[in-house]
Design an enzyme around this catalytic site. Sequence first.
Site, PDB file in Angstrom:
ATOM      1  N   LYS D 167      24.883  18.847 -41.049  1.00 56.76           N
ATOM      2  CA  LYS D 167      25.647  17.733 -41.609  1.00 56.76           C
ATOM      3  C   LYS D 167      26.753  18.232 -42.531  1.00 56.76           C
ATOM      4  O   LYS D 167      27.867  17.683 -42.557  1.00 56.76           O
ATOM      5  CB  LYS D 167      24.720  16.779 -42.376  1.00 56.76           C
ATOM      6  CG  LYS D 167      25.416  15.598 -43.056  1.00 56.76           C
ATOM      7  CD  LYS D 167      26.163  14.718 -42.081  1.00 56.76           C
ATOM      8  CE  LYS D 167      26.658  13.416 -42.651  1.00 56.76           C
ATOM      9  NZ  LYS D 167      26.972  13.310 -44.031  1.00 56.76           N
ATOM     10  N   GLU D 174      35.092  17.200 -40.632  1.00 55.95           N
ATOM     11  CA  GLU D 174      35.658  15.869 -40.896  1.00 55.95           C
ATOM     12  C   GLU D 174      36.837  15.946 -41.878  1.00 55.95           C
ATOM     13  O   GLU D 174      37.855  15.285 -41.670  1.00 55.95           O
ATOM     14  CB  GLU D 174      34.521  15.004 -41.470  1.00 55.95           C
ATOM     15  CG  GLU D 174      34.871  13.605 -41.862  1.00 55.95           C
ATOM     16  CD  GLU D 174      33.697  12.973 -42.649  1.00 55.95           C
ATOM     17  OE1 GLU D 174      32.549  13.010 -42.161  1.00 55.95           O
ATOM     18  OE2 GLU D 174      33.933  12.473 -43.772  1.00 55.95           O
TER      19      GLU D 174
END
Lengths: 296, 296, 296, 296
Positions: D167, D174
């Site tokens: 993550k 991102e």
Amino acid sequence: MVQLGLVGLGRMGFNMRERLRAAGHEVVGYDRNEAVSDSTSLADMVSKLDAPRTVWVMVPAGGPTRETVAQLGELLAEGDLVIDGGNSRFTDDTHNAEVLSAKGIGYLDCGVSGGVWGKENGYGLMVGGDKELVERAMPIFDALRPDGPREEGFSHAGSVGAGHYAKMIHNGIEYGLMQAYAEGFELLEAAKVVEDVPAVIKGWQRGTVVRSWLLDLLVRALDEDPELDDLEGYVEDSGEGRWTLEEAINHAVPAPVISAALFARFASRRKDSSAMRAVAALRNQFGGHAVKKVGE
Amino acid sequence: MVQLGLVGLGRMGFNMRERLRAAGHEVVGYDRNEAVSDSTSLADMVSKLDAPRTVWVMVPAGGPTRETVAQLGELLAEGDLVIDGGNSRFTDDTHNAEVLSAKGIGYLDCGVSGGVWGKENGYGLMVGGDKELVERAMPIFDALRPDGPREEGFSHAGSVGAGHYAKMIHNGIEYGLMQAYAEGFELLEAAKVVEDVPAVIKGWQRGTVVRSWLLDLLVRALDEDPELDDLEGYVEDSGEGRWTLEEAINHAVPAPVISAALFARFASRRKDSSAMRAVAALRNQFGGHAVKKVGE
Amino acid sequence: MVQLGLVGLGRMGFNMRERLRAAGHEVVGYDRNEAVSDSTSLADMVSKLDAPRTVWVMVPAGGPTRETVAQLGELLAEGDLVIDGGNSRFTDDTHNAEVLSAKGIGYLDCGVSGGVWGKENGYGLMVGGDKELVERAMPIFDALRPDGPREEGFSHAGSVGAGHYAKMIHNGIEYGLMQAYAEGFELLEAAKVVEDVPAVIKGWQRGTVVRSWLLDLLVRALDEDPELDDLEGYVEDSGEGRWTLEEAINHAVPAPVISAALFARFASRRKDSSAMRAVAALRNQFGGHAVKKVGE
Amino acid sequence: MVQLGLVGLGRMGFNMRERLRAAGHEVVGYDRNEAVSDSTSLADMVSKLDAPRTVWVMVPAGGPTRETVAQLGELLAEGDLVIDGGNSRFTDDTHNAEVLSAKGIGYLDCGVSGGVWGKENGYGLMVGGDKELVERAMPIFDALRPDGPREEGFSHAGSVGAGHYAKMIHNGIEYGLMQAYAEGFELLEAAKVVEDVPAVIKGWQRGTVVRSWLLDLLVRALDEDPELDDLEGYVEDSGEGRWTLEEAINHAVPAPVISAALFARFASRRKDSSAMRAVAALRNQFGGHAVKKVGE
């Protein structure tokens, strides 16, 4: 004239002993390498010093320095002083100072710059710790630092840790400076508009905005090897650049130049990049762009 | 159903002819490669079209496109229309439009995205030029663009040049996106905390913030070669990334991500870096740090 | 002693006239500002020189320099010599040399570094053009360059354009060097571990690896304003940094440090960034992350 | 149908409870905010669950998560299972797993992506821990993940910590993706060659290489505010980007795009930059270049 113990007689410590002795100070050195050591053990070194003692530690940062400080905590006595002149992370200093403080032993951290040239030119020094301890050790600092006004080659940066912090940032800047010259050098080499690249760089030594000691060293290197093609573009890094970038992260300060300089070193040591294999694979997937297969 | 000429039947043009014909349009293609051409020459192609003609140019950007447009200026007549669907620099469009305008021939520039998948999925289109010409060519654009609402796969970006400008920026963004995935991939590979890297990346395809078509393609690539080690990390660049960076310079807009992505490609193609040889030489000069000599 | 015309008596040209006259040379200056000019027009200046004449051009790069060279092409005669000492792009030099060559007039381009300190310290010079013309103008170069060995403040970089090319790269490096110091300064300020930041930077002037003339200037600036808070972090750029980055693009050379330094300047001049508004908008869209609304 | 406890009913936890219940699972939520809580205390929540219990922790990373896990260690019993679905640093997972393991309680870490859209679309999940525990919790994962093949929205990344590691890298990517779009947006806005910027970006949603979910969100944002000028270019960061960069440092992996994206956020939050004040001061010192004084 003062007396001091000096632990660690490698490239840096050996030269510093020379410079300190040349200034008339008494140095009792200790190194595991008997060929250069003045004493047979850390305890032997300590036994040869008169109280209150000053011991300068010049061993590799991290474990070796922390262990040496811990051992000195056992061997030294109240009123003594330890100076860590190595490249410790500033966060180690708080720990080291506490270990010694519990025994009434003082602690200073001292960032040392100048490399192999320091023996001759003097070392740039950045010190952290109590003002009175700094004053007490000033004859040592004065012997190690370059000639000229004290404040141009020495600073008392703040309390414990500040000296190594200043040295860490110094090295972060150094990474950026070196990379800036390096990019300029590569551009001059690649473009071939300038016919005599070493002459241009030599001609930057006086009068220009980019003149510096690093530039003088680049000129020296080009004098020995005008296209620098005797060596590989493989560059290690030794910690301070990484720590500087970690500090940039911690304080939310953009550091694009220092990080670019650090990443350029990382990249210089990779044979092949899985990142760029991924980009090549993507281009091949969407555009049918040719890829280089291994072994082709 | 409309009729058009199509110059250039390479990877992109060939597929576009298929897609246009599948939509019921009549395409007269021309390519120097007789095996795929529908006509023997540019003049022959033009002669097979009814006035007012529309000719889509799909040849390499730069000289080839400019020359094709110039030749079409000789062969076509007032009221005809030329659409440049190649990857021309937006500055070429003004020139091309002027050359044709002198003969009363219209001109549109059309950025085309989608690569080898466009034949099946449709191509993303960005068009520059007069509104009425865009309307006139809309049946062609509608056949080439993906299914779904027109405005999600097609845009009239502005006057002549705006289509290629939009495509240039599109590609600059694409460089940045690819490099972002690539850095993440390299980190996963290097850290070895994640044991099944391809599974993680495959699992990002639904629900996550990073899901995208490029991610889907990365999954495809990893399905074929889970560590991407059949290919080399060597990546070409095809112009648009450089032009985007030049535009950033011209408009004083910081573009750190796009420039980093472009530089990563440049670096991927160097065997050795003279910049890093300079850094290695400097470290050796001041610190006596070891260097790697060639051949060691 | 030689005689020369000097066009442009702004900050740089005015000082250079002083230094040349101090060296015993005869300088006939021309500037549109009558208060500083020695002649009433370019033609008047030329008329006051004995053939073969040498005219040094020191006017803004681009249009002004090209126009001055064109006018000198009309006014001068075969065997005369024009030296462009301004900050012209190297691509202008080829053009300027051709314009003059058609009349039998020689041309040299000379990159000049040193700023307002050059009058006192001498200017670093990088020259492009024919060897015999360089030799002919050497008394002028010798007067302008710093004392010391000629090759440490002067270089004959190559043929026409090479002088300005070397100066362009010099300035690209300068951008990187300045940004490296600046990032270090910001980190020291932000972290507050070092209590006396100006003292640390002053203490880097001797013995350290980062010592340089730029560092000396930073010390001067901090002496006047220890936190540099009398001024804004707003930085112009004057062309050479952009050109250096364009050259990096042209030659596919990664220049992450120089580009980061240039982008930092671009960013320093933006009140708000539409890029960061886009990032804020995206975070708000997917995560419901708070955004700062204008006026809040 | 399974039963689980859910600690933390903020934006994410609240939505996840909805999605889990919609799938038919029994959720006993606990939050300090009584208005949303299903239980009066952590102990009360635990008392309402049948052994062997599963508790999903969805509270802020760092201290709050570590404390919640410690409390659950007191309240739960051998054979129970804790899943940390928050944004913990992967290094916390080892600690948390050990704390629970001492009591015979199982632990899984689960990176969760998807933001406020997850309730509707499902969440992308990356899980670390023992295979049998992952299998046991699969009905929960299946309810939370998006529809479609499990492996496209869920991955078992490796042992404890691997889920949060995946993550973290996801979020680092991102950052880079968002900055790439943002730079493109700023360039389009600045150049004004494209007349209808929102139309171009909307038109990238189908067929292009840059199509993605983030692009869809940018289109949504532009639909609401076509120039994004209702908000400020001020962007927070929430940890994962910094940790990703720290991992790049730890593993000597160049991450120029991710670091540039992080630094852009840092810079977006500064009113003024001391780094750029230093550059301005330097330019003023050597060149007499004008500076902007505060208040001018």
